[in-house]
Design a protein around this motif. Structure first.
Motif, PDB file in Angstrom:
ATOM      1  N   ALA A   1      39.203 -29.497  58.105  1.00 18.56           N
ATOM      2  CA  ALA A   1      38.168 -30.438  57.672  1.00 18.56           C
ATOM      3  C   ALA A   1      36.968 -30.390  58.605  1.00 18.56           C
ATOM      4  CB  ALA A   1      38.732 -31.848  57.613  1.00 18.56           C
ATOM      5  N   GLN A   2      37.220 -30.308  59.896  1.00 17.74           N
ATOM      6  CA  GLN A   2      36.116 -30.250  60.864  1.00 17.74           C
ATOM      7  C   GLN A   2      35.322 -28.960  60.714  1.00 17.74           C
ATOM      8  OE1 GLN A   2      35.247 -32.844  62.989  1.00 17.74           O
ATOM      9  NE2 GLN A   2      33.408 -31.571  63.162  1.00 17.74           N
ATOM     10  N   THR A   3      36.027 -27.870  60.415  1.00 16.92           N
ATOM     11  CA  THR A   3      35.341 -26.594  60.215  1.00 16.92           C
ATOM     12  C   THR A   3      34.410 -26.656  59.005  1.00 16.92           C
ATOM     13  OG1 THR A   3      37.228 -25.400  61.160  1.00 16.92           O
ATOM     14  CG2 THR A   3      35.678 -24.124  59.825  1.00 16.92           C
ATOM     15  N   VAL A   4      34.918 -27.242  57.915  1.00 18.42           N
ATOM     16  CA  VAL A   4      34.096 -27.393  56.713  1.00 18.42           C
ATOM     17  C   VAL A   4      32.885 -28.272  57.009  1.00 18.42           C
ATOM     18  CG1 VAL A   4      34.038 -28.323  54.368  1.00 18.42           C
ATOM     19  CG2 VAL A   4      36.024 -27.017  55.138  1.00 18.42           C
ATOM     20  N   LYS A   5      33.108 -29.355  57.732  1.00 20.73           N
ATOM     21  CA  LYS A   5      32.025 -30.275  58.074  1.00 20.73           C
ATOM     22  C   LYS A   5      30.973 -29.589  58.937  1.00 20.73           C
ATOM     23  CE  LYS A   5      29.660 -34.005  58.935  1.00 20.73           C
ATOM     24  NZ  LYS A   5      28.666 -34.473  57.938  1.00 20.73           N
ATOM     25  N   ASP A   6      31.413 -28.807  59.925  1.00 15.89           N
ATOM     26  CA  ASP A   6      30.465 -28.136  60.815  1.00 15.89           C
ATOM     27  C   ASP A   6      29.590 -27.150  60.049  1.00 15.89           C
ATOM     28  OD1 ASP A   6      31.495 -29.554  62.923  1.00 15.89           O
ATOM     29  OD2 ASP A   6      32.834 -27.955  63.601  1.00 15.89           O
ATOM     30  N   LYS A   7      30.177 -26.457  59.076  1.00 18.44           N
ATOM     31  CA  LYS A   7      29.405 -25.481  58.304  1.00 18.44           C
ATOM     32  C   LYS A   7      28.445 -26.171  57.330  1.00 18.44           C
ATOM     33  CE  LYS A   7      32.734 -21.667  58.439  1.00 18.44           C
ATOM     34  NZ  LYS A   7      33.585 -20.758  57.630  1.00 18.44           N
TER      35      LYS A   7
ATOM     36  N   ASP B   1      30.303 -35.245  53.483  1.00 11.52           N
ATOM     37  CA  ASP B   1      30.989 -36.271  54.256  1.00 11.52           C
ATOM     38  C   ASP B   1      32.480 -35.994  54.079  1.00 11.52           C
ATOM     39  OD1 ASP B   1      31.998 -38.488  55.504  1.00 11.52           O
ATOM     40  OD2 ASP B   1      31.269 -39.937  54.044  1.00 11.52           O
ATOM     41  N   VAL B   2      33.097 -35.347  55.057  1.00  7.31           N
ATOM     42  CA  VAL B   2      34.456 -34.832  54.926  1.00  7.31           C
ATOM     43  C   VAL B   2      35.446 -35.770  55.603  1.00  7.31           C
ATOM     44  CG1 VAL B   2      35.962 -32.834  55.255  1.00  7.31           C
ATOM     45  CG2 VAL B   2      33.492 -32.502  54.992  1.00  7.31           C
ATOM     46  N   ARG B   3      36.518 -36.071  54.888  1.00  5.90           N
ATOM     47  CA  ARG B   3      37.607 -36.871  55.454  1.00  5.90           C
ATOM     48  C   ARG B   3      38.931 -36.175  55.149  1.00  5.90           C
ATOM     49  NH1 ARG B   3      35.976 -41.685  51.538  1.00  5.90           N
ATOM     50  NH2 ARG B   3      33.995 -40.693  52.079  1.00  5.90           N
ATOM     51  N   THR B   4      40.006 -36.613  55.769  1.00  5.02           N
ATOM     52  CA  THR B   4      41.326 -36.038  55.522  1.00  5.02           C
ATOM     53  C   THR B   4      42.232 -37.073  54.870  1.00  5.02           C
ATOM     54  OG1 THR B   4      42.063 -36.628  57.755  1.00  5.02           O
ATOM     55  CG2 THR B   4      41.159 -34.418  57.445  1.00  5.02           C
ATOM     56  N   LEU B   5      43.091 -36.586  53.974  1.00  6.11           N
ATOM     57  CA  LEU B   5      44.075 -37.428  53.306  1.00  6.11           C
ATOM     58  C   LEU B   5      45.434 -36.750  53.394  1.00  6.11           C
ATOM     59  CD1 LEU B   5      42.050 -38.400  50.101  1.00  6.11           C
ATOM     60  CD2 LEU B   5      42.521 -39.871  52.065  1.00  6.11           C
TER      61      LEU B   5
ATOM     62  N   ALA C   1      37.287 -34.676  50.384  1.00  5.83           N
ATOM     63  CA  ALA C   1      38.463 -34.836  51.246  1.00  5.83           C
ATOM     64  C   ALA C   1      39.217 -33.515  51.345  1.00  5.83           C
ATOM     65  CB  ALA C   1      39.381 -35.921  50.697  1.00  5.83           C
ATOM     66  N   VAL C   2      39.875 -33.341  52.476  1.00  4.36           N
ATOM     67  CA  VAL C   2      40.814 -32.234  52.678  1.00  4.36           C
ATOM     68  C   VAL C   2      42.207 -32.848  52.715  1.00  4.36           C
ATOM     69  CG1 VAL C   2      41.614 -30.465  54.274  1.00  4.36           C
ATOM     70  CG2 VAL C   2      39.163 -30.792  53.905  1.00  4.36           C
ATOM     71  N   VAL C   3      43.086 -32.350  51.869  1.00  8.00           N
ATOM     72  CA  VAL C   3      44.424 -32.924  51.733  1.00  8.00           C
ATOM     73  C   VAL C   3      45.424 -32.043  52.459  1.00  8.00           C
ATOM     74  CG1 VAL C   3      46.205 -33.682  50.116  1.00  8.00           C
ATOM     75  CG2 VAL C   3      43.790 -33.874  49.499  1.00  8.00           C
ATOM     76  N   GLY C   4      46.085 -32.635  53.422  1.00  8.99           N
ATOM     77  CA  GLY C   4      47.090 -31.901  54.185  1.00  8.99           C
ATOM     78  C   GLY C   4      47.574 -32.731  55.354  1.00  8.99           C
ATOM     79  N   ALA C   5      48.694 -32.339  55.918  1.00 12.61           N
ATOM     80  CA  ALA C   5      49.274 -33.077  57.037  1.00 12.61           C
ATOM     81  C   ALA C   5      49.167 -32.266  58.327  1.00 12.61           C
ATOM     82  CB  ALA C   5      50.748 -33.403  56.740  1.00 12.61           C
ATOM     83  N   GLY C   6      49.102 -32.989  59.442  1.00  9.30           N
ATOM     84  CA  GLY C   6      49.111 -32.343  60.746  1.00  9.30           C
ATOM     85  C   GLY C   6      47.748 -31.888  61.218  1.00  9.30           C
ATOM     86  N   PRO C   7      47.722 -31.277  62.386  1.00 13.82           N
ATOM     87  CA  PRO C   7      46.456 -30.837  63.008  1.00 13.82           C
ATOM     88  C   PRO C   7      45.714 -29.802  62.168  1.00 13.82           C
ATOM     89  CG  PRO C   7      48.256 -30.827  64.602  1.00 13.82           C
ATOM     90  CD  PRO C   7      48.876 -31.041  63.255  1.00 13.82           C
ATOM     91  N   GLU C   8      46.458 -28.994  61.402  1.00 16.35           N
ATOM     92  CA  GLU C   8      45.808 -27.945  60.612  1.00 16.35           C
ATOM     93  C   GLU C   8      44.776 -28.522  59.654  1.00 16.35           C
ATOM     94  OE1 GLU C   8      46.940 -24.481  57.325  1.00 16.35           O
ATOM     95  OE2 GLU C   8      48.495 -25.801  58.142  1.00 16.35           O
ATOM     96  N   ALA C   9      45.116 -29.643  58.996  1.00 17.87           N
ATOM     97  CA  ALA C   9      44.191 -30.255  58.039  1.00 17.87           C
ATOM     98  C   ALA C   9      42.953 -30.785  58.744  1.00 17.87           C
ATOM     99  CB  ALA C   9      44.901 -31.376  57.294  1.00 17.87           C
TER     100      ALA C   9
END
Length: 369
Positions: free
Chosen positions: A72-78, A84-88, A60-68
């Motif tokens: 997370a999408q950048t990490v997933k693409d690489k 399996d990346v999600r945001t919290l 998981a990537v922990v953070g608020a707003g579009p930045e997180a």
């Protein structure tokens, strides 16, 4: 010359005679089992453990707003299928997900001090895999990565692999006892063999509890629960093995090695969780008895009993399979015994009839004389 020529003629029947030798043929036949074990152990262990790589490792990537979300999408693409990346939204939510074993790592975004949350009690190797993923990410930001273990193992088991080796001990004690009860005890009734299974599995589980508790201190609490799961695990193996012995005889050892060593140890999650293995072993992890014991023990000792009931039911299901197998074996042995008695009765009746006919012929010959 003819005599010399005959003396130097090579024998062509030696090899054939050796193959026809009953003792040699018996040895060669029995060598098939260890050779198949060699092949099977190599394929299973090397296939499961040689090259562990993440396969949909949940992080998981922990953070608020579009930045997180963008991060997370950048990490997933690489990473591709490796993660399996999600945001919290919060760090507390990430800790909760780790303690409920839904993720193996959580990267808390921060421009100055990013933090990686892991739970090594769930799997030290999975935690290391998550750290390997996110350390370069922090390095790109030019800041050090702080790693926080929210659910560590006890100090007596720093790698968390003690439960796997406890599984090995329980397994060996169980399937090795099958050779004694099923083989040397084959003359006993199935009811008596079943009673021995209950007793032996109780002893094996007590040994396991002693190893986990006072000997190596893997379990600082929940020792009776560990004993209960060890008993379910051992009894399942013993009942299955004793039942199989009726049908497989000398091939029982090979069958138990396949079921409870080759497929069992490799899918237990004791060394590598299914997220670090290929799909075959990951699939077995969902329902195999070794995984039920290891994951149930982790749940009991470190995760507040989360998902414990599912693992206990897995062990209970294997025990039911063993009871069914033993019941089928008892029915088969009863039918075989009945068939043997019928055959012996027929043979005895035929012998008596033949003897009566022979006596009658002798009387007729005497009368004729």
């Amino acid at each position: 010359m003819p005599a010399d020529h005959k003396a130097h003629r090579p024998s062509s029947g030696g090899a054939a005679h050796g193959v026809r030798n009953p003792a040699l043929r018996h040895v060669l036949t029995h060598l098939v089992t260890p050779l198949l074990m060699c092949v099977g152990m190599g394929l299973a262990y090397m296939g499961a453990f040689v090259s562990p790589e993440p396969h949909h490792l949940p992080v998981a990537v922990v953070g608020a707003g579009p930045e997180a979300k963008v991060f997370a999408q950048t990490v997933k693409d690489k990473a591709g299928d490796a993660l399996d990346v999600r945001t919290l939204g919060t760090r507390a939510a990430a800790v909760g997900q780790l303690q409920s074993r839904n993720i193996d790592g959580a990267y808390v975004l921060s421009a100055k001090s990013p933090e990686l949350l892991v739970a090594t009690a769930g799997s030290d190797m999975s935690a290391m895999a998550a750290e390997k993923v996110f350390t370069p990410v922090a390095a790109q930001q030019g800041v050090p990565l702080k790693v926080t273990d929210v659910t560590p193992t006890v100090s007596d088991d720093p790698t968390g692999q003690g439960l796997f080796f406890l599984l090995v001990a329980l397994s060996i004690g169980s399937y090795a006892s099958v050779a004694v009860i099923g083989g040397a005890g084959s003359a006993l009734s199935m009811r008596l063999r079943a009673a021995l299974v209950v007793g032996v599995s109780g002893v094996v589980s007590l040994v396991g509890a002693a190893l986990a508790g006072p000997v190596f201190h893997l379990a600082h609490h929940g020792l009776w629960g560990m004993w209960g799961m060890a008993w379910l695990y051992s009894a399942g193996i013993l009942f299955i093995g004793v039942g199989l012995h009726t049908f497989l005889k000398r091939w029982t050892t090979l069958a138990l090695m396949v079921l409870f060593v080759m497929l069992n140890f490799t899918s237990s999650g004791g060394l590598f969780r299914p997220e670090l293995q290929n799909g075959f072993f990951g699939t077995l992890h969902a329902f195999w008895n070794g995984a039920g014991f290891v994951e149930g023990s982790r749940s009991l000792l470190y995760f507040g009993g989360h998902d414990l009931s599912r693992n206990v039911w897995t062990l209970a299901a294997w025990l039911v399979v063993g009871l069914v197998m033993t019941g089928l074996a008892a029915l088969t042995e009863h039918r075989r015994a009945a068939a043997t008695v019928a055959t012996e009765s027929s043979a005895s009746a035929f012998a008596e009839l033949s003897e009566a006919e022979a006596t009658e012929e002798e009387l007729e010959e005497t009368v004729a004389v």
